[in-house]
Design a protein around this motif. Structure first.
Motif, PDB file in Angstrom:
ATOM      1  N   LYS A 119       0.819  -1.215   0.000  1.00  0.00           N
ATOM      2  CA  LYS A 119       0.000   0.000   0.000  1.00  0.00           C
ATOM      3  C   LYS A 119       0.853   1.266   0.000  1.00  0.00           C
ATOM      4  N   TYR A 120       1.933   1.268   0.746  1.00  0.00           N
ATOM      5  CA  TYR A 120       2.806   2.442   0.759  1.00  0.00           C
ATOM      6  C   TYR A 120       3.304   2.761  -0.646  1.00  0.00           C
ATOM      7  N   ARG A 121       3.743   1.745  -1.333  1.00  0.00           N
ATOM      8  CA  ARG A 121       4.267   1.958  -2.702  1.00  0.00           C
ATOM      9  C   ARG A 121       3.176   2.462  -3.654  1.00  0.00           C
ATOM     10  N   LEU A 122       1.987   1.877  -3.546  1.00  0.00           N
ATOM     11  CA  LEU A 122       0.869   2.332  -4.385  1.00  0.00           C
ATOM     12  C   LEU A 122       0.463   3.767  -4.057  1.00  0.00           C
ATOM     13  N   ASP A 123       0.374   4.080  -2.772  1.00  0.00           N
ATOM     14  CA  ASP A 123      -0.021   5.433  -2.369  1.00  0.00           C
ATOM     15  C   ASP A 123       1.007   6.469  -2.799  1.00  0.00           C
ATOM     16  N   LYS A 124       2.265   6.132  -2.629  1.00  0.00           N
ATOM     17  CA  LYS A 124       3.331   7.070  -3.020  1.00  0.00           C
ATOM     18  C   LYS A 124       3.315   7.327  -4.521  1.00  0.00           C
ATOM     19  N   ARG A 125       3.059   6.280  -5.275  1.00  0.00           N
ATOM     20  CA  ARG A 125       3.107   6.413  -6.733  1.00  0.00           C
ATOM     21  C   ARG A 125       1.829   6.979  -7.346  1.00  0.00           C
ATOM     22  N   TYR A 126       0.670   6.593  -6.804  1.00  0.00           N
ATOM     23  CA  TYR A 126      -0.589   6.953  -7.463  1.00  0.00           C
ATOM     24  C   TYR A 126      -1.497   7.916  -6.699  1.00  0.00           C
ATOM     25  N   VAL A 127      -1.398   7.949  -5.385  1.00  0.00           N
ATOM     26  CA  VAL A 127      -2.326   8.776  -4.618  1.00  0.00           C
ATOM     27  C   VAL A 127      -1.687  10.104  -4.218  1.00  0.00           C
ATOM     28  N   PHE A 128      -0.604  10.019  -3.470  1.00  0.00           N
ATOM     29  CA  PHE A 128       0.035  11.223  -2.948  1.00  0.00           C
ATOM     30  C   PHE A 128       1.286  11.580  -3.746  1.00  0.00           C
ATOM     31  N   ARG A 129       1.278  11.324  -5.013  1.00  0.00           N
ATOM     32  CA  ARG A 129       2.496  11.452  -5.825  1.00  0.00           C
ATOM     33  C   ARG A 129       3.095  12.849  -5.813  1.00  0.00           C
ATOM     34  N   THR A 130       2.313  13.887  -5.694  1.00  0.00           N
ATOM     35  CA  THR A 130       2.889  15.245  -5.691  1.00  0.00           C
ATOM     36  C   THR A 130       3.271  15.693  -4.283  1.00  0.00           C
ATOM     37  N   PHE A 131       2.973  14.839  -3.271  1.00  0.00           N
ATOM     38  CA  PHE A 131       3.235  15.238  -1.898  1.00  0.00           C
ATOM     39  C   PHE A 131       4.360  14.448  -1.270  1.00  0.00           C
ATOM     40  N   ALA A 132       4.723  13.317  -1.848  1.00  0.00           N
ATOM     41  CA  ALA A 132       5.736  12.445  -1.234  1.00  0.00           C
ATOM     42  C   ALA A 132       7.136  12.937  -1.550  1.00  0.00           C
TER      43      ALA A 132
END
Length: 132
Positions: A119-132
């Motif tokens: 989930k961390y990898r998915l969120d970093k790449r697709y959800v919060f991509r401009t914030f990570a």
């Protein structure tokens, strides 16, 4: 390294919230489908807890407004569908194999741990991509 430890700590909090909500649900309702209902309730509680912690402390996301936050939550839930399938599969698998509540919870914890790594990898790449 500090981010990984914080993420692990938050995953543990969300796991406790999930399993705690499942246990409370099982204590409150023992009718037909009680296990499925408890897993559903626990998943919902864990998901909200994890989203609130991740968005603020892991990804440092600040919504522009309620609609923006709802959109991000929808993306977060969408990415969680795959990891939820893993979590449920392991939890229900343990329930089927061992047939005890304790082992179902052990399976749930294992499934959640696997799911949170993905989930961390998915969120970093697709959800919060401009914030990570």
């Amino acid at each position: 390294m500090q981010l990984a430890l914080l993420y692990t700590f938050f995953a543990a909090i969300a796991t406790l919230a999930n399993i705690g909500a499942q246990d409370l649900s099982m204590r409150m309702y023992s009718g037909p489908w009680h296990i499925l209902l408890s897993v559903f309730v626990g998943t919902g509680v864990g998901l909200v807890v994890k989203y609130l912690l991740d968005k603020k402390w892991i990804f440092r996301f600040k919504a522009e407004n309620a609609r923006h936050d709802a959109t991000m939550f929808t993306l977060y839930v969408t990415m969680g569908l795959v990891t939820t399938a893993i979590f449920w599969g392991v939890e229900f698998g343990f329930n089927h194999i061992f047939g005890t509540t304790t082992m179902r919870y052990v399976g749930g914890c294992i499934g959640l741990a696997i799911g949170y790594v993905i989930k961390y990898r998915l969120d970093k790449r697709y959800v919060f991509r401009t914030f990570a």
